[in-house]
Each structure stands twice: as C-alpha cells, then as structure tokens.
Design a protein around this motif. Structure first.
Motif, mmCIF file in Angstrom:
data_model
loop_
_atom_site.group_PDB
_atom_site.id
_atom_site.type_symbol
_atom_site.label_atom_id
_atom_site.label_comp_id
_atom_site.label_asym_id
_atom_site.label_seq_id
_atom_site.Cartn_x
_atom_site.Cartn_y
_atom_site.Cartn_z
ATOM 1 N N ASN A 1 6.663 -19.540 57.180
ATOM 2 C CA ASN A 1 6.459 -18.090 57.248
ATOM 3 C C ASN A 1 6.212 -17.387 55.937
ATOM 4 O O ASN A 1 5.439 -16.469 56.017
ATOM 5 N N LEU A 2 6.781 -17.583 55.088
ATOM 6 C CA LEU A 2 6.636 -17.141 53.664
ATOM 7 C C LEU A 2 5.496 -17.185 53.271
ATOM 8 O O LEU A 2 4.526 -16.496 52.658
ATOM 9 N N LYS A 3 4.672 -18.813 53.510
ATOM 10 C CA LYS A 3 3.555 -19.005 52.877
ATOM 11 C C LYS A 3 2.351 -17.922 53.437
ATOM 12 O O LYS A 3 1.314 -17.730 53.022
ATOM 13 N N ALA A 4 2.649 -17.527 54.881
ATOM 14 C CA ALA A 4 1.898 -16.622 55.452
ATOM 15 C C ALA A 4 1.588 -15.401 54.849
ATOM 16 O O ALA A 4 0.296 -14.821 55.091
ATOM 17 N N PHE A 5 2.529 -14.965 54.074
ATOM 18 C CA PHE A 5 2.224 -13.711 53.498
ATOM 19 C C PHE A 5 1.073 -13.850 52.020
ATOM 20 O O PHE A 5 0.652 -12.867 51.969
ATOM 21 N N GLU A 6 0.745 -14.976 51.708
ATOM 22 C CA GLU A 6 -0.155 -14.999 50.668
ATOM 23 C C GLU A 6 -1.267 -14.651 51.389
ATOM 24 O O GLU A 6 -2.423 -14.516 50.664
#
Length: 363
Positions: free
Chosen positions: A282-287
């Motif tokens: 989910n963190l990576k989706a913020f990229e």
C-alpha cells in the motif's frame, strides 16, 4: 472495645499518610488541589502512558474512560490490553469529546476524585469542563499531542504524582528527555542542511490527499528529528495541503502514517497485527500519485510508512529516532528505533505489540 478503639486510633493516624491533599500545576498552568494518590479517576486520553507511569495497578483506581478515544484511535492496541486485563472492558464509558458523546452527568455519577483530560479535550469541552470544576471535582490537564519535550516531560511527571508513582514518572520522563537530547545532539553534529520533509496521514489512500501536520504530532516530530517540515507555513496544527504545494516544495523524504484498522482498502496499514508485505504494498501505491515520480523523495527511495498510534505518546521517542535515521543515516547507524520502541513496552508495560511500526518502500 479497647481493641477496636486502638484500631480506630491507628486508622486516624495512618490515613493522612495514605492520602494527602496537594496543589499541583498542570501543563496549561492551572493550579489544582487533588487528594493524592487519587482513588476514583476518570481518564480521558493517553491510556497507555497512564499505565506506563502508574503501573498496571493504577487502573484499579480508574472508574471511567473515554473508551472511543482508545478503541477508535488504536483498536488493536485496545484489544491487546483487554486480552491481558479483561477488566478494562468493564470500566464505565463516559463518552468521547471528538464524537460529541462526552457526558458530564455520567462523569458526575461516578463520584470521581480526579478527572484527567488531554489539553485538546479540555479546550473542546469548554463550559462542560468548568461544570466539573464547579462541582468540586479536580480536573488536571496533560498534553502529549503538542509533541514538545517540555509537555511530554511535564505530563509524565504529573502522571507520577497523580498515581503515587513519582519515582517511576521521573524515570520515564528522564528517559524521554535523554532520548530527545541524543537525537538533537546527533543532528547538530551532522553539519548538513535540514532535509525537506512531508508527512501525511494515509487514511484516504493515494487517490486523495489527507491530513498533514504543522506544529504538533508528526509535524513537530519531524522538526525534532531535524527535518524542515514543508507543511509548517501552510498548516497550523493538522489539515490538508494543496497537492501542488507538495510538488513545488520537492520534499527530500516523505512519511505516510497509517493505522491498524482501515475501512478503505487502499489506506496505509500500520501497527499491531499488520504484515510488512501488506504495508509495503500500500505504501508503494503512493508513488503513483500524479507528479510524485519527479519528487526527490520518490526518485531516491525515501518514502516510508510509520504507525499513526506511535505519535502523541511516550514511546514516540523511538519514532522520532526512526525519522531522524532516515534524514541523517550516517549519524544514526548504531540506533535501532524499532528495537527501542519494543524495548520500551517490555520494560514499562504489561504487553508488547507485534506488527509493523515503521517501514521503507524498498526492502
């Protein structure tokens, strides 16, 4: 009869030692007379900090809590403590300020000899808080939300006084103050310009910008960690920032805070019971946010997740260490913030959480 008289005479002599009326000064400068240690306490917030300082036995004297402030903000933390001490679930709920359910009548019905409120609760209650004072109930204000060393330390020493655990309160206050001084000293030795930092509460996921922080909570923590908080000129306490401003500011490091119980599947999951793989996904989706690929933080892999419940509490010194380590890696190579976070629990609390409390976008 003589035996009973002797027992009563001992009681009369001994009782002042067990309870003593003292005048204390709370964190907003109010002088409050309290019969200490308090025997019937209503606790509005900072439940785990109260336990860390007063010990688990301090909850023997808690007759009321604002339960939603515990269950709603850190649900897994609540479940963990109730699993260890089921009687917590039996403590009367007096309602919560945030949800406008706080009941002065419920508090009065418990006949408390002390009400402890967070600064933000006391301000929001306004005349209702004054009603309690006019009824002769001591109301003491503490504050960890400000995220200043001064208020953290003062609140901790107050908890020590209120629970009759002065020595323990002073010990934890000194630990916190020492940890924050160590961070400041290490940052000062770096000689580097302050990296630009952006922090956002990731409860809405990458599709929509949520709260960022100015003077308090993660904003203050970023500043204490030696960062230049890009939101500070635009957000006083907490609130959204114009997405264009983030792009213009070009942050060097970005932190997305998350919680353990999200209704939105794209929100940032962090905390007890959260798996690293789920948090990183989910963190990576913020990229993928529009324009973020050009930000220095994203280009250099400086995107991190942190546990929302790890702020506004005594254990947050470890999260400040984590932020500082990402800003000044050379200065904090020998510091293990998560080990320190869990070590604090093991030393001062009856439970130790398992989960994900800080994570980088890259493994």
């Amino acid at each position: 009869m003589s035996g009973l008289a002797a027992l009563l005479s001992v009681f009369v002599v001994a009782s002042p030692v067990m309870a003593e009326m003292k005048t204390i000064t709370d964190v907003i400068g109010r002088e409050v007379k309290v019969d200490l240690p308090a025997k019937r306490v209503v606790l509005g917030f900072y439940f785990e900090d109260y336990m860390a300082v007063g010990g688990e036995k301090a909850y023997d004297s808690v007759v009321g809590i604002s339960r939603e402030a515990w269950v709603g903000k850190v649900p897994a933390n609540w479940k963990m403590h109730v699993a260890h001490r089921p009687s917590l679930a039996d403590i009367t709920d007096v309602g919560e300020v945030d949800t406008q359910t706080f009941s002065v009548e419920k508090v009065l019905s418990l006949n408390p000899d002390l009400v402890i409120l967070a600064d933000w609760q006391f301000k929001a209650l306004g005349l209702d808080a004054e009603r309690l004072v006019k009824q002769g109930i001591p109301v003491v204000v503490v504050d960890y939300n400000a995220q200043t060393v001064e208020r953290h330390v003062a609140s901790t020493r107050l908890f020590g006084q209120l629970t009759g655990q002065d020595q323990r309160g002073n010990e934890i206050a000194d630990l916190y103050q020492g940890a924050m001084k160590d961070i400041a000293d290490r940052v000062a030795k770096s000689g580097k310009p302050k990296p630009k930092v952006y922090v956002e509460f990731g409860n809405k996921g990458p599709a929509e910008y949520s709260f960022t922080y100015g003077k308090n909570m993660w904003g203050a923590m970023s500043t204490l960690a030696g960062g230049d908080n890009i939101a500070a000129p635009f957000v006083e306490w907490w609130g959204p920032i114009n997405p264009e401003q983030v792009l213009v500011a070009k942050p060097d490091v970005i932190f997305i805070s998350g919680r353990e119980d999200n209704k939105n599947p794209t929100a940032m999951p962090m905390g007890p019971g959260v798996k690293e793989a789920d948090a990183r996904k989910n963190l990576k989706a913020f990229e993928t946010r529009q324009g973020w690929s050009e930000l220095p933080a994203i280009k250099n892999g400086k995107l991190f997740g942190v546990y929302q419940g790890g702020s506004r509490t005594l254990s947050d010194f470890a999260l400040v260490q984590y932020i500082a380590k990402q800003l000044y890696p050379e200065q904090f190579g020998d510091v293990d913030p998560i080990a320190n976070y869990l070590g604090y629990y093991k030393k001062y609390l009856p439970v130790t959480p398992e989960g994900t409390f800080a994570i980088a976008v890259t493994e």
